[in-house]
Design an enzyme around this catalytic site. Structure first.
Site, PDB file in Angstrom:
ATOM      1  N   GLU A   1      27.116   9.175 207.761  1.00 36.78           N
ATOM      2  CA  GLU A   1      27.522  10.396 206.769  1.00 36.78           C
ATOM      3  C   GLU A   1      26.967  10.179 205.384  1.00 36.78           C
ATOM      4  OE1 GLU A   1      30.756  12.654 209.542  1.00 36.78           O
ATOM      5  OE2 GLU A   1      31.641  11.160 208.223  1.00 36.78           O
TER       6      GLU A   1
ATOM      7  N   ASP B   1      54.044  22.218 216.106  1.00 34.48           N
ATOM      8  CA  ASP B   1      54.578  23.335 215.573  1.00 34.48           C
ATOM      9  C   ASP B   1      53.626  24.158 214.783  1.00 34.48           C
ATOM     10  OD1 ASP B   1      56.648  25.035 215.542  1.00 34.48           O
ATOM     11  OD2 ASP B   1      57.613  24.276 213.853  1.00 34.48           O
TER      12      ASP B   1
ATOM     13  N   LYS C   1      61.546  18.757 198.388  1.00 31.77           N
ATOM     14  CA  LYS C   1      62.360  19.251 199.563  1.00 31.77           C
ATOM     15  C   LYS C   1      63.787  18.436 199.712  1.00 31.77           C
ATOM     16  CE  LYS C   1      61.661  19.795 204.516  1.00 31.77           C
ATOM     17  NZ  LYS C   1      60.808  19.806 205.636  1.00 31.77           N
TER      18      LYS C   1
ATOM     19  N   GLY D   1      67.768  22.109 204.786  1.00 31.46           N
ATOM     20  CA  GLY D   1      67.778  21.987 203.368  1.00 31.46           C
ATOM     21  C   GLY D   1      67.137  23.032 202.736  1.00 31.46           C
TER      22      GLY D   1
END
Length: 473
Positions: free
Chosen positions: A372, A168, A77, A59
């Site tokens: 923290e 990836d 998208k 797409g």
């Protein structure tokens, strides 16, 4: 090798995946899941540009303007169902994106579906691809490269802590938020098409990735999440010299070199690069994954610590703790509205809070612990650390994870002047008002909050009695 994407700039090719064994609906979800109402179309909410800003095998990506909220732009998208080979795989991608809550990871706002396509509405990054910046520059200087690698590794650290392996990582899958210089910019991971959940000690088997950046163990079909760190090593190599460590004229030649894992630092190209940089690359491109640096080790490496901009002491505003304490006393509806507003704000609007979050996040994993927070407040010179800090933290922790996520932090520390601005209130209201009738029904409230018991959300029974809600401060 069907799962390995060609080394050319093919961003859409994906692999079938059976490695996780989990369905998308099994993955944990946040309290507030932003999705479109049933039967709604993306065209009901967005005007989509005809011009494409990205293209892939499944797409394309276009810019969309929200019809109901002036000035709101998104990247949309569009994925063709006809070309979708594995619907379950894609739905898992969406579930993983919904889980992600980190400054350096693209945010998924909404999803739509019709008979032809599925639409993902994401934050719009206008700064272009990291790949294109590399081409333009040829390479980056060490300070620039360290700035980028710090952001990349922070995101991977966060993903691995949440048991997600990306699989990836490559320059094409990173976008800059703005056109600003690298030193003032924000880098975002944009593609989770090959990502999967993993369990400790689990062996992943799907051959997925891109030749230049894929780890040798992936090619053998027996690997774990440490394959992501190999890819980070290749990206760092490219940033510093302009070409990959395993190069060839064909994919087969590239993969042959990857399997061997041999690389060199050509003297002419690396003469001005520090030994610390080369040392970190060597630690990332270790053939044995057990010897390879983890994301946490990378964050503590001397090259990242010295070359990347040092985290400043958290720029704590005077009303920071008051905002935190005030958030604690809010009802669930208002907390949900603040979460939505936090997700809608532009990077320029939350820049100071983002920097505060990152400064407080001492180990760089994208999550805040009580220790923290306390340490950061002390370093910022705050003399009176609240005795009830632990309880405050628990109330900010909306999903009960035991730590504060990025959006939880933003929602709890937003300045009232910002979230009470009319356009911000309308943005939150529009999220709840799913059918656009100007009112929020109990059903809409329950759907957005994923909570069927809404009787106590606004401090009383009025929502149930009237069946509708009006937006209040």
């Amino acid at each position: 090798m069907g799962g390995i994407v060609s080394s050319k700039k093919d961003k859409g090719a994906k692999a079938k995946d059976g490695s996780s064994g989990k369905k998308a609906e099994d993955l944990p979800k946040k309290d507030v899941v932003l999705c479109a109402p049933k039967g709604a179309s993306e065209f009901d909410f967005y005007d989509m540009d005809k011009k494409k800003i990205g293209e892939g095998s499944y797409g394309s990506v276009s810019k969309g303007k929200n019809k109901r909220i002036p000035g709101m732009e998104r990247a949309i998208k569009t994925i063709s169902k006809a070309q979708m080979k594995n619907a379950d795989r894609f739905r898992q991608e969406i579930a993983i994106m919904k889980m992600m809550d980190h400054p350096n990871i693209i945010k998924l706002h909404e999803t739509f579906e019709d008979h032809r396509n599925i639409y993902l509405v994401m934050e719009l990054c206008k700064g272009g691809e990291l790949f294109d910046r590399i081409i333009e520059a040829g390479s980056f200087n060490e300070s620039q490269a360290a700035t980028l690698m710090q952001q990349i590794i922070r995101a991977i650290y966060y993903m691995h802590e949440n048991s997600i392996c990306h699989r990836d990582l490559k320059p094409e899958n990173f976008l800059f938020m703005t056109k600003d210089p690298i030193s003032k910019n924000l880098l975002k991971i944009i593609d989770f098409g090959l990502s999967c959940e993993f369990k400790p000690g689990q062996v992943l088997t799907t051959k997925a990735g891109t030749p230049y950046y894929v780890a040798p163990q992936v090619l053998a079909g027996k690997y774990d999440h440490m394959s992501d760190l190999w890819s980070c090593g290749v990206i760092m190599f490219v940033l510093l010299c302009g070409y990959p460590p395993f190069f060839g004229d064909t994919d087969a030649e590239v993969l042959s070199k990857v399997r061997l894992g041999n690389f060199t630092f050509n003297a002419a190209d690396w003469k001005n690069v520090s030994e610390d940089a080369k040392g970190l690359i060597r630690c990332l491109l270790k053939m044995n994954p057990k010897d390879r640096y983890t994301a946490q080790q990378c964050m503590n490496h001397v090259w990242i610590k010295e070359k990347a901009p040092k985290a400043k002491n958290a720029p704590i505003s005077n009303n920071f703790v008051d905002n935190l304490r005030g958030f604690r006393s809010q009802n669930k509806l208002k907390k949900a509205a603040l979460h939505i507003i936090a997700g809608e704000l532009s990077d320029s609007q939350i820049k100071n809070l983002r920097e505060t979050f990152q400064a407080l996040d001492n180990n760089g994993d994208g999550l805040l612990t009580s220790a923290e927070m306390k340490d950061g407040l002390e370093k910022a010179g705050l003399k009176d650390i609240p005795a009830d800090l632990q309880d405050i933290m628990k109330n900010v922790d909306a999903d009960g994870s035991g730590v504060i996520d990025y959006t939880e932090f933003l929602a709890a520390t937003l300045d009232k002047k910002l979230y009470m601005a009319e356009d911000m209130c309308w943005r939150a209201f529009a999220r709840f008002d799913q059918n656009g009738d100007g009112k929020i029904s109990v059903q809409e409230l329950a759907e957005v909050l994923k909570d069927s018991d809404v009787s106590n959300l606004v401090g009383g029974q009025s929502a149930q009695d009237s069946g509708k809600l009006r937006l209040q401060g």
